[in-house]
Design an enzyme around this catalytic site. Sequence first.
Site, PDB file in Angstrom:
ATOM      1  N   HIS A 139       0.718  -1.317   0.117  1.00  0.00           N
ATOM      2  CA  HIS A 139      -0.048   0.045  -0.098  1.00  0.00           C
ATOM      3  C   HIS A 139       0.976   1.255  -0.114  1.00  0.00           C
ATOM      4  CE1 HIS A 139      -3.810  -2.447   1.054  1.00  0.00           C
ATOM      5  NE2 HIS A 139      -2.782  -2.985   1.638  1.00  0.00           N
ATOM      6  N   LEU A 140       0.824   2.018  -1.154  1.00  0.00           N
ATOM      7  CA  LEU A 140       1.617   3.248  -1.339  1.00  0.00           C
ATOM      8  C   LEU A 140       0.978   4.634  -0.776  1.00  0.00           C
ATOM      9  CD1 LEU A 140       4.075   2.404  -4.275  1.00  0.00           C
ATOM     10  CD2 LEU A 140       4.308   2.082  -1.816  1.00  0.00           C
ATOM     11  N   ARG A 141      -0.315   4.472  -0.568  1.00  0.00           N
ATOM     12  CA  ARG A 141      -1.129   5.722  -0.345  1.00  0.00           C
ATOM     13  C   ARG A 141      -1.112   6.824  -0.866  1.00  0.00           C
ATOM     14  NH1 ARG A 141      -3.051   1.839   2.953  1.00  0.00           N
ATOM     15  NH2 ARG A 141      -2.313   1.570   5.118  1.00  0.00           N
ATOM     16  N   ASN A 161      -6.904   0.751  -2.529  1.00  0.00           N
ATOM     17  CA  ASN A 161      -7.548   1.299  -1.316  1.00  0.00           C
ATOM     18  C   ASN A 161      -7.322   2.750  -1.155  1.00  0.00           C
ATOM     19  OD1 ASN A 161      -5.180  -0.041  -0.100  1.00  0.00           O
ATOM     20  ND2 ASN A 161      -6.428  -0.110   1.701  1.00  0.00           N
ATOM     21  N   HIS A 221      -8.830 -10.379  -1.420  1.00  0.00           N
ATOM     22  CA  HIS A 221      -8.915 -10.111   0.107  1.00  0.00           C
ATOM     23  C   HIS A 221      -9.947 -11.016   0.598  1.00  0.00           C
ATOM     24  CE1 HIS A 221      -8.773  -7.632   3.702  1.00  0.00           C
ATOM     25  NE2 HIS A 221     -10.005  -8.084   3.804  1.00  0.00           N
ATOM     26  N   ASN A 269      -5.026  -6.679   9.647  1.00  0.00           N
ATOM     27  CA  ASN A 269      -6.192  -7.240   9.227  1.00  0.00           C
ATOM     28  C   ASN A 269      -5.827  -8.232   7.825  1.00  0.00           C
ATOM     29  OD1 ASN A 269      -8.997  -8.028   8.730  1.00  0.00           O
ATOM     30  ND2 ASN A 269      -9.166  -6.509   7.316  1.00  0.00           N
ATOM     31  N   ASP A 322       2.304  -7.058   2.487  1.00  0.00           N
ATOM     32  CA  ASP A 322       1.016  -6.051   2.842  1.00  0.00           C
ATOM     33  C   ASP A 322       1.647  -4.982   3.499  1.00  0.00           C
ATOM     34  OD1 ASP A 322      -1.465  -5.368   3.361  1.00  0.00           O
ATOM     35  OD2 ASP A 322      -2.111  -7.102   4.514  1.00  0.00           O
ATOM     36  N   GLY A 373      -2.771  -2.644   9.962  1.00  0.00           N
ATOM     37  CA  GLY A 373      -1.733  -2.980   9.173  1.00  0.00           C
ATOM     38  C   GLY A 373      -0.246  -2.464   9.703  1.00  0.00           C
TER      39      GLY A 373
HETATM   40  O1  DOR Z   1      -3.969  -4.686   7.611  1.00  0.00           O
HETATM   41  C1  DOR Z   1      -4.234  -4.270   6.647  1.00  0.00           C
HETATM   42  N1  DOR Z   1      -3.984  -2.970   6.303  1.00  0.00           N
HETATM   43  N2  DOR Z   1      -5.232  -4.986   5.995  1.00  0.00           N
HETATM   44  C2  DOR Z   1      -5.799  -4.555   4.746  1.00  0.00           C
HETATM   45  O2  DOR Z   1      -6.517  -5.258   4.188  1.00  0.00           O
HETATM   46  C3  DOR Z   1      -5.810  -2.983   4.614  1.00  0.00           C
HETATM   47  C4  DOR Z   1      -4.486  -2.462   4.886  1.00  0.00           C
HETATM   48  C5  DOR Z   1      -4.376  -1.159   4.856  1.00  0.00           C
HETATM   49  O3  DOR Z   1      -4.499  -0.558   3.724  1.00  0.00           O
HETATM   50  O4  DOR Z   1      -3.999  -0.330   5.648  1.00  0.00           O
HETATM   51 ZN    ZN Z   2      -5.920  -6.961   2.343  1.00  0.00          ZN
END
Ligand code: DOR
Ligand code: ZN
Length: 425
Positions: A59-61, A91, A176, A277, A304, A323
């Site tokens: 996830h690079l936000r 996301n 997911h 998660n 992740d 996360g």
């Molecule tokens: O722990 C998690 N963080 N699980 C996810 O599915 C999403 C991720 C996040 O984008 O922070």
């Molecule tokens: Zn996920």
Amino acid sequence: MKLAIRNAHIVNHDKKIRGDILIHNNRIETVGEVREKVDKEIDAQGKYVLPGFIDLHTHLRSPGREDTEDLYSGSRAAAKGGFTTIFCMPNTTPALDNEGLAQWITEQARSIGLVDIYPVGAISKGRQGKELTEFGGLKKAGCLSLSDDGDSLKNSSLMRRAIEYAKMFGLLIISHCEDKTLSAGGVMREGAISSKYGIRGIPCASEAIMVFRDIELTRYLNARIHIAHISTQRSVEIIRAAKAQGVNVTCETAPHYMILTDHDVEANNFHGNWKVNPPLGSHEDRAALTRALAEGVIDCIATDHAPHSEEEKNLPFEEAPCGFIGLEWAFALSYTGLVKKKVLTLGQLVEKMSYNPARIAGFSDKGYIRPENTADMVIVDLDCPEKIERTDIVSKSKNSPFLGREVQAKVVCTIHQGKVVYRAG
Ligand code: DOR
Ligand code: ZN
């Protein structure tokens, strides 16, 4: 430009040799003995050279939460961890659900140039689970895979369409797996510890039910699917059975599920840095996951990598976001926790972090050190105990449950397309 790496232990998943590597521009030219004069040399005496790691799940936000990570800081964290190719999840805010945004990420990543970044397009518009995105446009913009990561598609009929269309477009669905009707409100794995403290738990069935559904759809449609971050023994059993029956399913887990359990959540006073998660599981889950990795039921290790701000992670456990950051120490942690403990050989770890992710993503010129392949590789020192220190983190976020932990290996140099993009120290 010719670069030679000399005197290295060169490790592919199926073969180890000692020797030199000659890189010409962005390609590998020779593996074995290099006699000719070159422009630049790296002496890798005593070190190991592995194919660059490939992370199917980061996830690079960007866009939206560049205060916690952006494409540049994420690229630096990846290079520091030995990753040369990463896939960034959709996301974001707004969601990465259209051609324009995917194109923008592809272009930004190219101009940064530290690692290859492939945008993972959303499966559904706005990740709302109601309407599918334009798969063709996303593919044109550089997506190789699609996911609504962070959520499952609740609607099985929509998931069926997604799997069908992805097959037509040659796209990989990364699923997911979480039944939110079971997990909603839960903040850790449901079990003895959650009960002891009266904390709302997430039953492992939440993951397993969706793993089963998506495998069943994949089987029915004679398609393929990749299951993200599996964390439970039951998921392993379902995937093992499906693979034995010839279903085209692959899956990943992350280092934290092989090292930590819900006991670590308790031992760390339910601090947000231990919330993720899917949640950290039981000792049985951890044992099943490591076994499945060794046996090949789990194909790869993904990070992740999920950056979050300190303010948010310091909130009460129930409110903190899920996360962990993961790019910088995924190899060191996996080497220490799996190879040093003789769960995997070094070759198998290369298979999980380089070769298999390349195969799953469809790259024929990555994940293996051989002539003509892209010159993506990582040089590691396997005898270099060090502590994971907060001050060493290059990611914009510091949310790791592994701070202060000792690891036994270190990435010393990362080469992406023939260029040195990271050097330790
Ligand atoms: O722990 C998690 N963080 N699980 C996810 O599915 C999403 C991720 C996040 O984008 O922070
Ligand atoms: Zn996920």
